[in-house]
Design an enzyme around this catalytic site. Structure first.
Site, PDB file in Angstrom:
ATOM      1  N   THR A 184       0.858  -1.194   0.000  1.00 53.69           N
ATOM      2  CA  THR A 184       0.000   0.000   0.000  1.00 53.69           C
ATOM      3  C   THR A 184       0.884   1.229   0.000  1.00 53.69           C
ATOM      4  O   THR A 184       1.978   1.237   0.548  1.00 53.69           O
ATOM      5  CB  THR A 184      -0.872   0.105   1.263  1.00 53.69           C
ATOM      6  OG1 THR A 184      -0.005   0.156   2.383  1.00 53.69           O
ATOM      7  CG2 THR A 184      -1.824  -1.036   1.380  1.00 53.69           C
ATOM      8  N   GLU A 329      -5.841  -3.292  -0.746  1.00 57.77           N
ATOM      9  CA  GLU A 329      -6.206  -4.479   0.044  1.00 57.77           C
ATOM     10  C   GLU A 329      -7.379  -5.233  -0.577  1.00 57.77           C
ATOM     11  O   GLU A 329      -7.739  -6.310  -0.131  1.00 57.77           O
ATOM     12  CB  GLU A 329      -6.583  -4.057   1.475  1.00 57.77           C
ATOM     13  CG  GLU A 329      -5.428  -3.507   2.298  1.00 57.77           C
ATOM     14  CD  GLU A 329      -5.204  -2.004   2.133  1.00 57.77           C
ATOM     15  OE1 GLU A 329      -5.631  -1.454   1.107  1.00 57.77           O
ATOM     16  OE2 GLU A 329      -4.601  -1.396   3.025  1.00 57.77           O
ATOM     17  N   LYS A 438     -12.678  17.765  12.555  1.00 58.69           N
ATOM     18  CA  LYS A 438     -13.583  17.583  13.693  1.00 58.69           C
ATOM     19  C   LYS A 438     -13.794  18.931  14.370  1.00 58.69           C
ATOM     20  O   LYS A 438     -12.998  19.360  15.195  1.00 58.69           O
ATOM     21  CB  LYS A 438     -13.022  16.554  14.663  1.00 58.69           C
ATOM     22  CG  LYS A 438     -12.958  15.195  14.006  1.00 58.69           C
ATOM     23  CD  LYS A 438     -12.867  14.042  14.975  1.00 58.69           C
ATOM     24  CE  LYS A 438     -12.832  12.751  14.162  1.00 58.69           C
ATOM     25  NZ  LYS A 438     -11.545  12.128  14.062  1.00 58.69           N
ATOM     26  N   TRP A 443     -18.343  16.235  12.600  1.00 55.94           N
ATOM     27  CA  TRP A 443     -17.472  15.924  11.471  1.00 55.94           C
ATOM     28  C   TRP A 443     -17.778  16.829  10.269  1.00 55.94           C
ATOM     29  O   TRP A 443     -18.922  16.958   9.858  1.00 55.94           O
ATOM     30  CB  TRP A 443     -17.665  14.470  11.021  1.00 55.94           C
ATOM     31  CG  TRP A 443     -17.117  13.448  11.957  1.00 55.94           C
ATOM     32  CD1 TRP A 443     -16.383  13.697  13.083  1.00 55.94           C
ATOM     33  CD2 TRP A 443     -17.243  12.029  11.868  1.00 55.94           C
ATOM     34  NE1 TRP A 443     -16.048  12.514  13.687  1.00 55.94           N
ATOM     35  CE2 TRP A 443     -16.562  11.475  12.969  1.00 55.94           C
ATOM     36  CE3 TRP A 443     -17.854  11.171  10.959  1.00 55.94           C
ATOM     37  CZ2 TRP A 443     -16.486  10.100  13.186  1.00 55.94           C
ATOM     38  CZ3 TRP A 443     -17.787   9.804  11.174  1.00 55.94           C
ATOM     39  CH2 TRP A 443     -17.106   9.272  12.279  1.00 55.94           C
TER      40      TRP A 443
HETATM   41  P1  AMP Z   1      -4.896   2.635  -2.623  1.00 58.87           P
HETATM   42  O1  AMP Z   1      -4.818   1.426  -1.811  1.00 58.87           O
HETATM   43  O2  AMP Z   1      -3.602   3.366  -2.749  1.00 58.87           O
HETATM   44  O3  AMP Z   1      -5.538   2.392  -3.936  1.00 58.87           O
HETATM   45  O4  AMP Z   1      -5.826   3.650  -1.845  1.00 58.87           O
HETATM   46  C1  AMP Z   1      -7.128   3.307  -1.467  1.00 58.87           C
HETATM   47  C2  AMP Z   1      -7.817   4.524  -0.924  1.00 58.87           C
HETATM   48  O5  AMP Z   1      -7.963   5.498  -1.956  1.00 58.87           O
HETATM   49  C3  AMP Z   1      -9.225   4.274  -0.444  1.00 58.87           C
HETATM   50  O6  AMP Z   1      -9.247   3.762   0.857  1.00 58.87           O
HETATM   51  C4  AMP Z   1      -9.828   5.647  -0.533  1.00 58.87           C
HETATM   52  O7  AMP Z   1      -9.481   6.442   0.578  1.00 58.87           O
HETATM   53  C5  AMP Z   1      -9.158   6.232  -1.748  1.00 58.87           C
HETATM   54  N1  AMP Z   1     -10.016   6.076  -2.921  1.00 58.87           N
HETATM   55  C6  AMP Z   1      -9.956   5.135  -3.873  1.00 58.87           C
HETATM   56  N2  AMP Z   1     -10.915   5.349  -4.806  1.00 58.87           N
HETATM   57  C7  AMP Z   1     -11.595   6.442  -4.418  1.00 58.87           C
HETATM   58  C8  AMP Z   1     -12.711   7.174  -4.945  1.00 58.87           C
HETATM   59  N3  AMP Z   1     -13.300   6.840  -6.076  1.00 58.87           N
HETATM   60  N4  AMP Z   1     -13.150   8.240  -4.241  1.00 58.87           N
HETATM   61  C9  AMP Z   1     -12.549   8.600  -3.089  1.00 58.87           C
HETATM   62  N5  AMP Z   1     -11.508   7.971  -2.556  1.00 58.87           N
HETATM   63  C10 AMP Z   1     -11.025   6.901  -3.207  1.00 58.87           C
END
Ligand code: AMP
Length: 547
Positions: A184, A329, A438, A443
C-alpha cells in the site's frame, strides 16, 4: 453432497491459454521511449514462455518473489503472466516511493530478482547496498547494449528471452497459491503488503468485466493509465486478457497530450486513471482538438472524481466517466457507480449527484458502515460511519505484519474511509478517518468541501485540511490552485460566496489560501500529510467568533 463438480482451480494460466487459442491476432501496443511497439497475443504468448524458461534458469522456484520496477509497457505485461503462471509471485514495486521505502519493501518481501526499466536504474543503484537478498537485476531496455550500471549481477531481458526455449509447459497450480503482491502507498508508517491469490484475481477479473462493472469485451481497446505497480493497474491487464481485448500501454510519458494522442491514434474505448490525470486532460481539451470519439468510458478512481469533472466531460466533450472505488487491500475493486435503470428518470441534477458517488458494491463485495461505538449505521445517505468490507478478493491479513490486528473487526476489513450509504446502496466517501475535520465535536467532510470548491470555474485543484483551532479543536483550511488564466484573479470571498448555498454555514473554510500546487502522493492523490506539514505553523487570521 459434495465433490459434484470437476476440480478446476481458478488460476491466471487459464486466461493466458485462452487468449493464445482464441485471440492470437489481437494487438498489444506500447509507447516506448524509442517509439511505438506492436505485437500480437500470439507473439506475446511465445515471449511469456521464453520468459518463464528464463526465470527457471535464473533459479526462480514456486513461491519466490520476483519484483518489477517499471512503467506500463509490454515487457511489464509479459511478467504479469510469466511470473504467476510459473507459480512464483509477481511483486510490483511502486517506482515513485522514497528510496528508503522501496528498500524496506524489497527486503520485507524478500524479492529474489528485480526487473527494472533502464531509465529507472539510478533509483535502484542508490539503494542497492541495502538490498541484501536480491540475487540479480534484469534490465529491460530497447538499446542494443546494456547501460553502464553499478547494479550487480545484471542480466539483459532481451538476451535472456532470445536464448530461452519458446515452449513451456505451465505447471498446474492451486487456486489459493499466491500470484501477485503489492504494497500500500499509505502515507503513514512503513508500507504494508497485500498478497493476492490466483483465485482472488480470477474472480475479480470476472466481476470487473461485468456490464455493471467495467463492462469489458473483446471489442474494447483498453488503455491502463493507472500504473501497473498500483494494484495491478486496477486489474485491467488481466481483464483485457480474459476477454481478448486489444491493449495499449502508455510507457513513461503521461502528459495529457501524450494520452490524448494515444487514445486518438489507437482508437481506445476504455481507459482508467486517477482524477489528476483527467483534470489535466480536461484543461487540454479546452484548448486543443483531438478526436476522442472512440472512447466509450473513462474509469476514474483512486481518489474522488469531482462531480464537476464528470459533468464537464460529458456535457462538453461527450465522454462518459464511470466513478469507482477500491483499495490495494481489495485487489482493488469495491464499488462502481453506474445509474440503476430506474434512476435514469431523475432530473439531471440528481443523476449527476448519484454518479459522483463511489457507487454500489460489486457482486461478492459486502459492505457496512460502523459508527464510533461500533454500531452499524443506517443506509440513509446521511449518517457517516467507517466503511468495512469483506469478500473473496479482500485480504485476510497484511503480509507478515503485526498491523493486521488493528485492520480487522470481527472478520471485516476496516477501510479507514468514512462514508454514507444511501437507501439504493450507493456509497459516498466523505473522508479518510484521518482527514476528517472535527469541528466542535462534529465531522466536516474535507472531500465534500474540496469537490464543491473544484466546481468553481476559476479553480483547477483544491484540498482541504484540518488545522488546530483554539475554540473548535479543528477548522478547515482550503488550499486552492487557480487555473492558469485566473492566477491572481480570484479571491477568497469569491470562493466562500460560491460555497454558501452548497454546504452548511459552519462547514465554510475559515481561510482560503492560494497555492502553486497541491502535493501529491506517489500514485497521484492529494498528499494531505505533506500539506498539513506545510501549514503546521499556520495561525488563523480570523477570530473564532467570526465563524
Ligand atoms: P490505494 O490502496 O492506494 O488504492 O488507496 C485506497 C484509498 O484510496 C481508499 O481507501 C480511498 O481512501 C481512496 N479512494 C480510492 N478510490 C476512491 C474514490 N473513487 N473516491 C474517493 N476515494 C477513493
Amino acid at each position: 453432497m459434495k465433490g459434484l463438480m470437476m476440480e478446476y482451480p481458478l488460476t491466471l494460466t487459464h486466461l493466458l491459454e485462452r487468449v493464445r487459442k482464441l485471440y492470437p491476432h489481437k494487438e498489444i501496443v506500447s509507447r516506448m521511449p524509442s517509439g511505438l511497439h506492436r505485437y500480437t497475443y500470439g507473439e506475446y504468448y511465445e515471449r511469456v514462455c521464453r520468459l518463464a524458461n528464463a526465470l527457471r534458469s535464473l533459479g526462480v522456484q514456486k513461491g519466490d518473489r520476483v519484483a518489477t520496477f517499471a512503467w506500463n509497457h509490454y515487457r511489464h505485461f509479459e511478467l504479469y503472466f510469466a511470473v504467476p503462471c510459473l507459480g512464483a509471485v509477481l511483486h510490483t514495486l511502486n517506482i515513485r516511493l522514497f528510496p528508503d521505502q522501496i528498500a524496506y519493501i524489497v527486503n520485507h518481501a524478500e524479492d529474489q530478482l528485480i526487473f527494472v526499466d533502464d531509465s529507472l536504474i539510478p533509483v535502484l543503484e542508490r539503494i542497492q547496498p541495502q538490498l541484501k537478498g536480491v540475487k540479480g537485476y534484469v534490465i529491460m531496455t530497447d538499446s542494443e547494449r546494456l547501460p553502464e550500471t553499478s547494479l550487480s549481477p545484471v542480466y539483459d531481458y532481451e538476451a535472456l528471452l532470445r536464448e530461452a526455449d519458446p515452449h513451456f509447459e505451465f505447471p498446474t497450480l492451486e487456486e489459493d497459491d499466491a500470484a501477485v503482491m503489492c504494497y500500500t502507498s499509505g502515507t503513514t508508517g512503513n508500507p504494508k503488503g497485500a498478497v493476492y491469490s490466483h483465485r482472488a484475481l480470477v474472480l475479480h477479473t470476472l466481476v470487473e468485466c461485468l456490464p455493471d462493472g467495467m463492462a469489458l469485451g473483446e471489442r474494447d481497446v483498453v488503455l491502463p493509465i493507472v500504473p501497473m505497480f498500483h494494484v495491478n493497474a486496477w486489474g485491467l491487464p488481466f481483464a483485457a486478457t480474459l476477454v481478448g481485448a486489444k491493449q495499449v500501454y502508455p510507457g513513461p510519458h503521461l502528459h495529457p497530450r501524450d494520452i490524448a494522442e494515444l487514445i486518438q491514434q489507437e482508437k481506445v474505448t476504455l481507459t482508467a486513471g486517477v482524477p489528476t490525470i483527467w483534470l489535466g486532460m480536461y484543461e487540454l481539451l479546452q484548448s486543443e482538438r483531438y478526436d476522442l470519439s472512440s472512447l466509450r468510458t473513462v474509469i476514474i478512481g483512486g481518489s474522488a472524481a469531482p462531480r464537476s469533472l464528470i459533468e464537464g466531460f460529458e456535457k462538453r466533450f461527450g465522454i462518459s466517466i464511470t466513478h469507482a472505488w477500491g483499495m490495494t487491500e481489495m485487489s482493488p475493486l469495491g464499488t462502481v457507480s453506474k445509474l440503476k435503470s430506474h434512476l435514469e428518470q431523475l432530473p439531471e441534477e440528481e443523476r449527476f449527484a448519484y454518479r459522483a458517488k463511489q457507487g454500489i458494491p460489486a457482486p461478492f463485495v459486502e459492505l457496512r458502515a460502523v459508527d464510533d461505538q461500533g454500531r452499524e449505521v443506517p443506509w440513509d445517505g446521511q449518517t457517516m460511519g467507517e466503511l468495512q468490507v469483506r469478500g473473496p478478493w479482500i485480504i485476510r491479513s497484511y503480509y507478515n505484519d503485526p498491523r493486521t490486528e488493528e485492520a480487522f473487526d470481527d472478520g471485516w476489513f476496516r477501510t479507514g474511509d468514512v462514508v454514507t450509504i444511501d437507501p439504493e446502496g450507493y456509497i459516498q466517501i466523505v473522508d479518510r478517518t484521518k482527514d476528517l475535520v472535527k469541528s466542535g465535536g462534529e465531522w466536516i467532510s474535507s472531500v465534500e468541501l474540496e469537490n464543491a470548491i473544484m466546481a468553481h470555474p476559476k479553480v483547477k485543484e483544491a484540498a482541504v485540511i484540518a488545522l488546530p483551532h483554539p475554540k473548535w479543536q479543528e477548522r478547515p483550511l482550503a488550499c486552492v490552485v487557480p487555473k492558469e488564466e485566473f492566477k491572481d484573479k480570484i479571491t477568497k470571498d469569491e470562493i466562500l460566496e460560491f460555497l454558501r448555498d452548497k454546504v452548511a454555514k459552519w462547514w465554510l473554510p475559515d481561510e482560503v489560501v492560494f497555492v502553486e500546487e497541491i502535493p501529491k502522493t506517489s500514485v497521484g492523490k492529494f498528499d494531505k500529510k505533506a500539506l498539513r506539514k506545510q501549514f503546521e505553523d499556520y495561525t488563523w487570521p480570523t477570530t473564532p467568533d467570526e465563524i
